[in-house]
Design a protein around this motif. Structure first.
Motif, short mmCIF file in Angstrom:
data_model
loop_
_atom_site.label_atom_id
_atom_site.label_comp_id
_atom_site.label_asym_id
_atom_site.label_seq_id
_atom_site.Cartn_x
_atom_site.Cartn_y
_atom_site.Cartn_z
N VAL A 188 0.11 2.54 -5.62
CA VAL A 188 0.94 1.46 -6.17
C VAL A 188 1.36 0.48 -5.07
O VAL A 188 1.36 -0.74 -5.28
CB VAL A 188 2.19 2.04 -6.88
N SER A 189 1.71 0.99 -3.88
CA SER A 189 2.13 0.10 -2.79
C SER A 189 0.97 -0.77 -2.31
O SER A 189 1.16 -1.97 -2.04
CB SER A 189 2.71 0.91 -1.63
N LEU A 190 -0.23 -0.20 -2.21
CA LEU A 190 -1.39 -0.99 -1.80
C LEU A 190 -1.72 -2.07 -2.82
O LEU A 190 -1.95 -3.24 -2.47
CB LEU A 190 -2.61 -0.08 -1.61
N VAL A 191 -1.71 -1.68 -4.10
CA VAL A 191 -1.96 -2.66 -5.17
C VAL A 191 -0.87 -3.72 -5.18
O VAL A 191 -1.14 -4.92 -5.32
CB VAL A 191 -2.04 -1.95 -6.55
N GLY A 192 0.39 -3.29 -4.99
CA GLY A 192 1.51 -4.23 -4.97
C GLY A 192 1.40 -5.23 -3.83
O GLY A 192 1.66 -6.43 -4.00
N ILE A 193 0.99 -4.75 -2.64
CA ILE A 193 0.83 -5.64 -1.48
C ILE A 193 -0.27 -6.66 -1.73
O ILE A 193 -0.13 -7.85 -1.44
CB ILE A 193 0.54 -4.81 -0.21
N PHE A 223 5.76 -1.87 2.08
CA PHE A 223 5.32 -1.38 3.39
C PHE A 223 6.13 -0.13 3.79
O PHE A 223 5.60 0.76 4.45
CB PHE A 223 5.47 -2.47 4.45
N ASN A 224 7.40 -0.07 3.37
CA ASN A 224 8.20 1.15 3.59
C ASN A 224 7.60 2.33 2.85
O ASN A 224 7.58 3.46 3.35
CB ASN A 224 9.64 0.94 3.12
N VAL A 225 7.12 2.07 1.63
CA VAL A 225 6.50 3.13 0.83
C VAL A 225 5.21 3.59 1.48
O VAL A 225 4.93 4.79 1.58
CB VAL A 225 6.22 2.63 -0.61
N LEU A 238 0.36 10.28 -3.59
CA LEU A 238 -0.86 9.51 -3.83
C LEU A 238 -0.56 8.29 -4.71
O LEU A 238 -1.11 7.21 -4.49
CB LEU A 238 -1.92 10.39 -4.49
N MET A 239 0.32 8.49 -5.71
CA MET A 239 0.71 7.39 -6.57
C MET A 239 1.47 6.32 -5.79
O MET A 239 1.28 5.12 -5.99
CB MET A 239 1.56 7.90 -7.73
N ASP A 240 2.33 6.76 -4.85
CA ASP A 240 3.07 5.83 -4.00
C ASP A 240 2.10 4.98 -3.17
O ASP A 240 2.26 3.75 -3.07
CB ASP A 240 4.00 6.59 -3.05
N SER A 249 9.81 5.87 -1.52
CA SER A 249 8.90 6.10 -2.63
C SER A 249 9.00 4.90 -3.56
O SER A 249 9.95 4.11 -3.46
CB SER A 249 9.29 7.38 -3.37
N VAL A 250 8.03 4.72 -4.43
CA VAL A 250 8.12 3.62 -5.40
C VAL A 250 9.31 3.85 -6.31
O VAL A 250 10.10 2.95 -6.59
CB VAL A 250 6.82 3.50 -6.22
#
Length: 467
Positions: free
Chosen positions: A280-285, A378-380, A275-277, A386-387
């Motif tokens: 964080v990936s959505l926020v990062g994108i 996007f891989n995450v 869930l954290m991955d 994983s992050v």
């Protein structure tokens, strides 16, 4: 690291679904009621829902309904769920009459209890159906060793549980082929090569007595050295193998099951990490999208070729995936690599040169600032990475791994990790990289991931070890 792995057999996802379900029923009923009740009354109703949820979940957990080894029989599950619902209902009804929230709240709550019971029964049927059609999706890849007849009996029990297994094949204890044996992967003497070739996550040993258990010590050690989980199915106490800290005991049907591991199997932490991955990936994108757009334009203007560089990398337990990066080199970089091998500054299997002539002008900047790695979000999101994890190796690197080095890929690779916050390119010995990765695996926790993410931000601002 959670060596004892308390909760390793807990179906944390199903538990979260139940919590979500009983919450949704409340909000739907509130929408149906509209403005019939005052807001203060709805707060009292919600307090009763919280009490109901806590009692219901704890009652289910006590009845082992969230244990993946429990056989799924519809009548058994219905009885357990009904008993838990009844216990939670009686508890909240007692609370309701002691604290007297009013006739409106009582009527609301009685309706809630009825609708919740209907939703629970429907969810039991739907969950079982979904479990059946997604049995092998993202399931651990497993191979079996031992008597084939015993495997068939064990597999019969296994199919009645919620344990997800992708059955890869059968490993012979000796060179002779048994009747009815399917999909033979090889002999037990070839275990290391079989693990590499078939990307195994787990190995099941079908055993009977303590004497037989003593004979597989060597193979258990090989699996653990490579980061592969071992499950020993026994009809005995198993005293010869139980003297290990990284093990726990469970059962499938009438078979006791001893699990040995080197990576934490706690389902709660795994769920939180995933869930954290995703978060964080959505926020990062979202945050870095303008930077990625500008970078894409700059790469196109600077040199010919695609914006993204895609390369086969090795993920968890040998699985391959395509990693995404912004292209920082000329389009024929891979062909020129052979000419530059003599200038490699890394000791071991990794390849890195500080002043690499294949790097473009824009590439040098995005490497220095680590912008080239932003597409890995996007891989995450896809689940390949994983992050936080270990550095994703190339196929060439992994083909040269020794047995003890294989364990560094027993978890998902990460965008960042111990190597990145400990000096990155300043660490030139591959053995040191492996040591850092194994340190992360052995001491993994959610808090460790958070600390590494925060330290990574500091490293990026200092541009330490990046080139």
């Amino acid at each position: 690291m959670n060596r004892r792995n308390k909760g390793a057999n807990t179906n944390a996802i199903q538990m979260c679904i139940d919590i979500f379900l009983i919450s949704v029923v409340y909000f739907i009923e509130k929408m149906v009621y509209g403005n019939y009740l005052r807001e203060s009354t709805y707060l009292k109703c919600f307090a009763l829902v919280i009490v109901f949820g806590v009692v219901y979940i704890l009652a289910n957990k006590e009845a082992r309904i969230y244990n993946v080894t429990l056989f799924f029989y519809m009548d058994r599950f219905w009885k357990i769920l009904t008993k838990s619902w009844f216990l939670a209902s009686i508890t909240t009804i007692v609370f309701m009459y002691v604290y007297n929230p009013g006739p409106g709240a009582r009527r609301f709550h009685f309706h809630y209890l009825l609708f919740t019971y209907i939703a629970i029964c429907l969810n039991m049927i739907v969950s079982r159906f979904l479990q059946m059609i997604t049995t092998t999706y993202k399931a651990p890849r497993a191979a079996y060793v031992g008597t084939f007849e015993e495997f068939e009996k064990f597999n019969y029990f296994l199919n009645k549980t919620s344990m997800k297994i992708e059955n890869v094949g059968y490993i012979l204890e000796k060179g002779e082929l048994e009747n009815r044996v399917f999909n033979v992967l090889g002999n037990l003497s070839e275990l290391e090569n079989i693990i590499r070739k078939y990307e195994l996550d787990q190995v099941y040993f079908m055993q009977h007595t303590d004497d037989n258990l003593a004979q597989i010590h060597e193979y258990v050690d090989i699996c653990l050295e490579m980061g592969v989980t071992v499950k020993v199915v026994i009809d005995a106490d198993g005293h010869h193998l139980m003297n290990r800290p990284n093990s726990f005991v469970s059962s499938v049907g009438t078979y006791p099951l001893i699990t040995y591991h080197t990576v934490t199997l706690n389902t709660y932490e795994q769920l939180v990490k995933r869930l954290m991955d995703i978060f964080v990936s959505l926020v990062g994108i979202i945050i870095t999208f303008p930077i990625m757009l500008i970078t894409a334009i700059a790469i196109k203007l600077d040199s010919s070729g695609p914006v993204l560089f895609k390369q086969k990398r090795v993920g968890q337990n040998g699985r391959t995936f395509e990693i995404y990066k912004f292209r920082s080199m000329c389009i024929d970089a891979e062909e020129k690599k052979e000419e530059l091998l003599s200038q490699n500054e890394m000791d071991g299997f990794m390849f890195k040169i500080k002043d690499d002539p294949r790097v473009t002008k824009v590439g040098r900047f995005i490497r220095k600032t680590s912008i080239d790695e932003l597409p890995q979000f996007f891989n995450v999101l896809k689940g390949d990475m994983s992050v936080v994890g270990t550095r994703p190796p190339t196929l060439d690197e992994v083909s040269q791994y020794k047995r003890e080095q294989w364990r560094r890929i027993s978890i998902k690779p990460g965008i960042t990790g111990m190597w990145q916050i400990s000096g990155r390119s300043n660490i030139t010995d591959f053995d040191d990289v492996v040591e850092l990765d194994l340190k992360y695996i052995d001491n993994w926790s959610i808090l460790t991931d958070v600390q590494i993410i925060l330290k990574t931000v500091g490293v990026l601002f200092r541009r330490k070890g990046a080139y």
